[in-house]
Enzyme design. Sequence first.
Site, mmCIF file in Angstrom:
data_model
loop_
_atom_site.group_PDB
_atom_site.id
_atom_site.type_symbol
_atom_site.label_atom_id
_atom_site.label_comp_id
_atom_site.label_asym_id
_atom_site.label_seq_id
_atom_site.Cartn_x
_atom_site.Cartn_y
_atom_site.Cartn_z
ATOM 1 N N THR A 110 1.681 6.960 0.367
ATOM 2 C CA THR A 110 0.706 5.845 -0.017
ATOM 3 C C THR A 110 0.548 5.595 -1.358
ATOM 4 O OG1 THR A 110 -1.334 4.948 0.716
ATOM 5 C CG2 THR A 110 -1.669 7.233 0.103
ATOM 6 N N THR A 166 -4.663 7.875 8.991
ATOM 7 C CA THR A 166 -4.372 6.492 7.967
ATOM 8 C C THR A 166 -5.931 5.987 8.060
ATOM 9 O OG1 THR A 166 -3.200 4.526 7.950
ATOM 10 C CG2 THR A 166 -3.513 5.115 9.993
ATOM 11 N N GLY A 167 -6.049 5.179 7.052
ATOM 12 C CA GLY A 167 -7.350 4.585 6.891
ATOM 13 C C GLY A 167 -8.302 5.059 5.652
ATOM 14 N N THR A 193 -1.209 3.985 4.426
ATOM 15 C CA THR A 193 -0.332 5.194 4.535
ATOM 16 C C THR A 193 0.885 4.883 5.585
ATOM 17 O OG1 THR A 193 -2.351 6.162 4.375
ATOM 18 C CG2 THR A 193 -0.296 7.380 5.006
ATOM 19 N N GLY A 210 -9.316 7.210 3.243
ATOM 20 C CA GLY A 210 -9.155 8.643 3.009
ATOM 21 C C GLY A 210 -10.496 9.545 2.866
ATOM 22 N N GLY A 231 -6.754 9.982 -2.343
ATOM 23 C CA GLY A 231 -7.169 9.945 -0.909
ATOM 24 C C GLY A 231 -6.825 11.108 -0.038
ATOM 25 N N ASP A 232 -6.860 11.009 1.213
ATOM 26 C CA ASP A 232 -6.275 12.073 2.342
ATOM 27 C C ASP A 232 -5.010 12.307 2.169
ATOM 28 O OD1 ASP A 232 -6.349 9.366 3.398
ATOM 29 O OD2 ASP A 232 -5.432 10.308 4.963
ATOM 30 N N ARG A 272 -8.969 8.429 -8.475
ATOM 31 C CA ARG A 272 -9.034 8.880 -7.193
ATOM 32 C C ARG A 272 -7.841 9.289 -6.328
ATOM 33 N NH1 ARG A 272 -7.385 6.674 -1.795
ATOM 34 N NH2 ARG A 272 -9.117 6.859 -0.345
ATOM 35 N N SER A 287 0.797 -1.309 -0.119
ATOM 36 C CA SER A 287 0.181 0.080 -0.081
ATOM 37 C C SER A 287 0.599 1.303 -0.161
ATOM 38 C CB SER A 287 -0.754 0.025 1.188
ATOM 39 O OG SER A 287 -0.093 -0.329 2.501
HETATM 40 N N1 GLY Z 1 -5.405 6.967 3.829
HETATM 41 C C1 GLY Z 1 -5.036 6.522 2.225
HETATM 42 C C2 GLY Z 1 -5.871 6.663 1.522
HETATM 43 O O1 GLY Z 1 -7.229 6.586 1.695
HETATM 44 O O2 GLY Z 1 -5.608 6.660 0.245
#
Ligand code: GLY
Length: 327
Positions: A207, A240-241, A189, A243, A219-220, A217, A87
């Site tokens: 990440t 993390t998690g 992440t 996003g 993410g955060d 897409r 990841s």
């Molecule tokens: N936290 C990483 C993502 O959602 O891409």
Amino acid sequence: MKTNRRSFLEKTGLGALSLLLSNRLFAKSSKSMDGLTKAKGPIFLSTWTHGQMANEEALRVLANGGSGLDAVEKGVMLIEADPEGSSVGLGGLPDRTGKVTLDACIMSADGNCGAVCMLENILHPISVARKVMEDTPHVMLAGDGAYEFASANGFEKVDLLTKKSKAAFKNWKKEQKYKPIINVENHDTIGMLGMDEKGDIYGSCTTSGLAYKMRGRIGDSPIIGAGLFIDNEVGGAVATGLGESIIKVAGSAIIVELMRHGYSPQEACEEAVNRIVNNEDTKDIQVGFLAISKSGETGAYAIHPGFNFAISNQEGTRLVNSDYLVK
Ligand code: GLY
């Protein structure tokens, strides 16, 4: 300017011995809510098991004379280059078209920051993010533009798919079900917070994002305020998690803002998790936060069990299971 403990002792002439003794007492007597010792830097805090390796590299960088910014960059670079991680960087699982796209950001104690998103074929997105911060008038570059910038700055083209990630993608293609599994694909992440010996705070986050995400897409992790936020007067936070859930509550920025208003890092992480849980059905959603305050106090909290993180200081590195909401 506020008088800190050190300048108070220096001004009152209590001298080096008093300072040393009181520092020891301070370190022994102060516990944050998660039971981690409050201490001065260097301290590194990173998400997941791979955080141990990253933190130790960051400590080495500082010990060899590198800056806090070098430490948070080089610490996570190790994880980007690890083909075993599914990841982050090399070996990261691709999007649903089979392409590995990377998101990363870095933030400095002076408030400056840089980010890249949807970057392909580059081994170290975190270093490209740092270059964006240091050498451009912008904060974030995306996609082809980010790649062209990296290429022009000497970053080599690398195929990030490994034998293992190609096989996983081939297998996924059979059913093409998109349902992120908490704590599995979301072992995502590598997010790092670092405080140097001077107490200055830095952060990094990198990440390959969610496995089999839609093409395009983001993410955060590359979004300043969502995946990472530092205010050197107050503290820092990293996420993390999933996003999407983190972005909706501006997770890392909110934690730092809560600390500014008197929340401890632990209380602030808990409140950010509460906001996510109040916002949507989180039965199948995992999010974890880490935070550090200006005094070196730390906090960690997740929605579900399974989130762990590494904390390192001069006494060594520990892997800690985060507290969580859904018992
Ligand atoms: N936290 C990483 C993502 O959602 O891409």
